[in-house]
Scaffold this motif. Structure first.
Motif, PDB file in Angstrom:
ATOM      1  N   PHE A  23     -23.841  -7.103 -68.530  1.00  0.00           N
ATOM      2  CA  PHE A  23     -24.314  -5.965 -67.917  1.00  0.00           C
ATOM      3  C   PHE A  23     -25.747  -5.699 -68.612  1.00  0.00           C
ATOM      4  CE2 PHE A  23     -20.441  -4.570 -65.916  1.00  0.00           C
ATOM      5  CZ  PHE A  23     -20.911  -4.115 -64.810  1.00  0.00           C
ATOM      6  N   LEU A  24     -25.751  -5.819 -69.831  1.00  0.00           N
ATOM      7  CA  LEU A  24     -27.190  -5.691 -70.843  1.00  0.00           C
ATOM      8  C   LEU A  24     -27.962  -6.757 -70.549  1.00  0.00           C
ATOM      9  CD1 LEU A  24     -25.313  -4.160 -74.111  1.00  0.00           C
ATOM     10  CD2 LEU A  24     -26.238  -2.944 -71.864  1.00  0.00           C
ATOM     11  N   ALA A  25     -27.819  -8.003 -69.766  1.00  0.00           N
ATOM     12  CA  ALA A  25     -28.736  -9.137 -69.839  1.00  0.00           C
ATOM     13  C   ALA A  25     -30.097  -8.688 -69.376  1.00  0.00           C
ATOM     14  CB  ALA A  25     -28.176 -10.262 -68.902  1.00  0.00           C
ATOM     15  N   PRO A  26     -30.258  -7.646 -68.158  1.00  0.00           N
ATOM     16  CA  PRO A  26     -31.554  -7.267 -67.884  1.00  0.00           C
ATOM     17  C   PRO A  26     -32.244  -6.804 -68.935  1.00  0.00           C
ATOM     18  CG  PRO A  26     -30.005  -6.757 -66.354  1.00  0.00           C
ATOM     19  CD  PRO A  26     -29.265  -7.150 -67.478  1.00  0.00           C
ATOM     20  N   LEU A  27     -31.980  -6.134 -69.845  1.00  0.00           N
ATOM     21  CA  LEU A  27     -32.698  -5.437 -71.010  1.00  0.00           C
ATOM     22  C   LEU A  27     -33.502  -6.541 -71.751  1.00  0.00           C
ATOM     23  CD1 LEU A  27     -30.433  -2.771 -72.344  1.00  0.00           C
ATOM     24  CD2 LEU A  27     -32.423  -2.642 -70.755  1.00  0.00           C
ATOM     25  N   VAL A  28     -32.880  -7.534 -71.985  1.00  0.00           N
ATOM     26  CA  VAL A  28     -33.505  -8.692 -72.809  1.00  0.00           C
ATOM     27  C   VAL A  28     -34.531  -9.897 -72.062  1.00  0.00           C
ATOM     28  CG1 VAL A  28     -32.185  -8.334 -74.617  1.00  0.00           C
ATOM     29  CG2 VAL A  28     -31.601 -10.145 -72.979  1.00  0.00           C
ATOM     30  N   LEU A  29     -33.978 -10.025 -70.789  1.00  0.00           N
ATOM     31  CA  LEU A  29     -34.729 -10.920 -70.041  1.00  0.00           C
ATOM     32  C   LEU A  29     -36.155 -10.517 -69.724  1.00  0.00           C
ATOM     33  CD1 LEU A  29     -31.858 -12.100 -67.271  1.00  0.00           C
ATOM     34  CD2 LEU A  29     -32.683 -13.120 -69.326  1.00  0.00           C
ATOM     35  N   PRO A  30     -37.206 -11.368 -69.563  1.00  0.00           N
ATOM     36  CA  PRO A  30     -38.463 -10.936 -69.114  1.00  0.00           C
ATOM     37  C   PRO A  30     -38.451 -10.275 -67.959  1.00  0.00           C
ATOM     38  CG  PRO A  30     -38.394 -13.150 -70.212  1.00  0.00           C
ATOM     39  CD  PRO A  30     -37.192 -12.831 -69.908  1.00  0.00           C
ATOM     40  N   GLY A  31     -39.096  -9.038 -67.459  1.00  0.00           N
ATOM     41  CA  GLY A  31     -39.136  -8.452 -66.541  1.00  0.00           C
ATOM     42  C   GLY A  31     -39.806  -9.083 -65.209  1.00  0.00           C
ATOM     43  N   GLY A  86     -32.461  -4.073 -56.190  1.00  0.00           N
ATOM     44  CA  GLY A  86     -33.330  -4.369 -57.535  1.00  0.00           C
ATOM     45  C   GLY A  86     -33.312  -3.447 -58.542  1.00  0.00           C
ATOM     46  N   HIS A  87     -33.917  -2.444 -58.091  1.00  0.00           N
ATOM     47  CA  HIS A  87     -33.794  -1.580 -59.351  1.00  0.00           C
ATOM     48  C   HIS A  87     -32.657  -0.977 -59.938  1.00  0.00           C
ATOM     49  CE1 HIS A  87     -38.196   0.320 -58.619  1.00  0.00           C
ATOM     50  NE2 HIS A  87     -38.036  -0.870 -58.165  1.00  0.00           N
ATOM     51  N   ALA A  88     -31.569  -1.135 -59.171  1.00  0.00           N
ATOM     52  CA  ALA A  88     -30.449  -0.813 -59.779  1.00  0.00           C
ATOM     53  C   ALA A  88     -30.080  -1.862 -60.887  1.00  0.00           C
ATOM     54  CB  ALA A  88     -29.176  -0.593 -58.690  1.00  0.00           C
ATOM     55  N   MET A  89     -30.330  -2.963 -60.542  1.00  0.00           N
ATOM     56  CA  MET A  89     -29.766  -4.276 -61.459  1.00  0.00           C
ATOM     57  C   MET A  89     -30.545  -3.979 -62.890  1.00  0.00           C
ATOM     58  SD  MET A  89     -30.321  -7.315 -59.279  1.00  0.00           S
ATOM     59  CE  MET A  89     -29.598  -7.858 -57.572  1.00  0.00           C
ATOM     60  N   ILE A  90     -31.859  -3.342 -62.956  1.00  0.00           N
ATOM     61  CA  ILE A  90     -32.610  -3.149 -64.062  1.00  0.00           C
ATOM     62  C   ILE A  90     -32.143  -1.717 -64.929  1.00  0.00           C
ATOM     63  CG2 ILE A  90     -34.847  -2.813 -64.981  1.00  0.00           C
ATOM     64  CD1 ILE A  90     -34.557  -5.447 -63.999  1.00  0.00           C
ATOM     65  N   ALA A  91     -31.541  -0.977 -64.065  1.00  0.00           N
ATOM     66  CA  ALA A  91     -31.511   0.273 -64.337  1.00  0.00           C
ATOM     67  C   ALA A  91     -30.164   0.719 -64.924  1.00  0.00           C
ATOM     68  CB  ALA A  91     -31.773   1.422 -63.446  1.00  0.00           C
ATOM     69  N   THR A  92     -29.156  -0.205 -64.395  1.00  0.00           N
ATOM     70  CA  THR A  92     -27.722   0.109 -64.802  1.00  0.00           C
ATOM     71  C   THR A  92     -27.446  -0.186 -66.242  1.00  0.00           C
ATOM     72  OG1 THR A  92     -26.755  -0.666 -62.745  1.00  0.00           O
ATOM     73  CG2 THR A  92     -25.549  -0.718 -64.501  1.00  0.00           C
ATOM     74  N   PRO A  93     -28.093  -1.185 -66.908  1.00  0.00           N
ATOM     75  CA  PRO A  93     -28.025  -1.143 -68.457  1.00  0.00           C
ATOM     76  C   PRO A  93     -28.416  -0.004 -69.277  1.00  0.00           C
ATOM     77  CG  PRO A  93     -28.838  -3.264 -67.797  1.00  0.00           C
ATOM     78  CD  PRO A  93     -29.042  -2.219 -66.448  1.00  0.00           C
ATOM     79  N   PHE A  94     -29.337   0.664 -68.727  1.00  0.00           N
ATOM     80  CA  PHE A  94     -29.890   1.858 -69.461  1.00  0.00           C
ATOM     81  C   PHE A  94     -28.912   2.941 -69.388  1.00  0.00           C
ATOM     82  CE2 PHE A  94     -33.930  -0.208 -68.501  1.00  0.00           C
ATOM     83  CZ  PHE A  94     -34.571  -0.084 -69.649  1.00  0.00           C
ATOM     84  N   ALA A  95     -28.210   2.933 -68.165  1.00  0.00           N
ATOM     85  CA  ALA A  95     -27.175   4.035 -67.841  1.00  0.00           C
ATOM     86  C   ALA A  95     -25.758   3.668 -68.653  1.00  0.00           C
ATOM     87  CB  ALA A  95     -26.768   4.439 -66.387  1.00  0.00           C
ATOM     88  N   LEU A  96     -25.646   2.377 -68.742  1.00  0.00           N
ATOM     89  CA  LEU A  96     -24.314   1.750 -69.479  1.00  0.00           C
ATOM     90  C   LEU A  96     -24.392   2.253 -70.955  1.00  0.00           C
ATOM     91  CD1 LEU A  96     -21.705   0.391 -69.455  1.00  0.00           C
ATOM     92  CD2 LEU A  96     -23.078  -1.657 -69.648  1.00  0.00           C
ATOM     93  N   ARG A  97     -25.416   2.046 -71.656  1.00  0.00           N
ATOM     94  CA  ARG A  97     -25.743   2.390 -73.235  1.00  0.00           C
ATOM     95  C   ARG A  97     -25.328   4.104 -73.435  1.00  0.00           C
ATOM     96  NH1 ARG A  97     -30.722   1.489 -77.042  1.00  0.00           N
ATOM     97  NH2 ARG A  97     -29.808   2.201 -78.870  1.00  0.00           N
TER      98      ARG A  97
END
Length: 273
Positions: free
Chosen positions: A113-121, A147-158
């Motif tokens: 779930f947190l992978a999008p935070l560390v992968l290059p945008g 596509g945006h939900a894939m990037i935004a979900t980790p921010f909400a998950l934290r």
């Protein structure tokens, strides 16, 4: 404050203070430059401004001259709102499942779930384009939201995860022993307890979607023009000062929303936790 320290501790305190001021200047300096540039009397982006005027803000809100910017802004707001709703729902479900499990798969799922935070945008944006192209799905509003939900979900998950981790399992057991269904327990017990984290997560998902460039760059189309992409194009073609004015509006709105969310749910404290 420094004067109260022992003489041997003052050099270290001065060094820490200097580093903190340098960090603040690096973080806030570009924002201040953009804000000052948005009031320039020049016909193009330049700093320092030769004079100050509100002309570019007037033109930014002009419904005729800035119609394309307004349309892109409405698209971005619509995508961000849908993204925040979906990301918050996914993050809440994931946080509740992960917080109650100590199995190895839970840690693996949390990392995924947190992978999008560390992968290059830019790599993630290209990957979403290739994935949806493989599925033979043309660019659309729904694909942008996905596509945006894939990037935004980790921010909400934290933030939601931090709230879910503090849940007292005894309350859930008591609710179940009194005959409440899982849905009623969630609605009457769990949700009120984690609501501040859910609200903070929704806000972070909204802001991250509104400011997202890589995914919007690859998945947007002429019908779904996004504000960051529109401003980028204006910068490349004409150095239009309305770009700085739009940036000033975004900074002001984001700052006000941040203050409101911090007052309502302690957003800064939850982000730090």
């Amino acid at each position: 404050m420094i004067g109260r320290l022992a003489p041997r501790d003052r050099p270290l305190a001065l060094l820490i203070l200097a580093l903190a001021l340098i960090g603040l200047m690096v973080l806030a300096g570009p924002v201040l430059i953009v804000l000052l540039t948005s009031f320039t009397t020049s016909q193009a982006l330049r700093f320092p401004p030769p004079g100050l005027t509100l002309r570019w803000y007037v033109e930014l809100f002009d419904p005729l001259r800035s119609a394309q910017i307004h349309r892109a802004a409405l698209n971005s707001l619509a995508v961000a709102a849908c993204t925040a709703a979906i990301s918050t729902a996914l993050a809440t479900a994931a946080a509740l499942a992960l917080s109650r499990s100590r199995a190895g798969w839970a840690r693996f799922a949390e990392g995924a779930f947190l992978a999008p935070l560390v992968l290059p945008g830019i790599a993630y944006g290209l990957a979403t384009l290739m994935f949806f192209s493989w599925l033979r799905l043309p660019p659309s509003f729904l694909l942008l939201v996905a596509g945006h939900a894939m990037i935004a979900t980790p921010f909400a998950l934290r933030t939601v995860g931090a709230s879910a981790a503090g849940l007292d399992l005894a309350l859930l057991e008591s609710s179940a022993s009194l005959g409440a269904s899982p849905l009623r327990t969630f609605r009457r017990v769990i949700l009120p307890l984690i609501l501040p984290g859910v609200a903070a997560g929704g806000f972070l998902a909204f802001v991250s979607s509104l400011d997202n460039v890589p995914v919007s760059l690859f998945l947007s189309s002429a019908q779904t023009d996004m504000l960051p992409i529109r401003l980028w194009g204006m910068m490349e073609s004409a150095l239009d000062v309305r770009v700085a004015a739009a940036s000033g509006v975004l900074v002001a709105v984001a700052f006000l929303l941040l203050m409101l969310m911090d007052r309502a749910v302690g957003l800064v404290r939850r982000m730090a936790g």
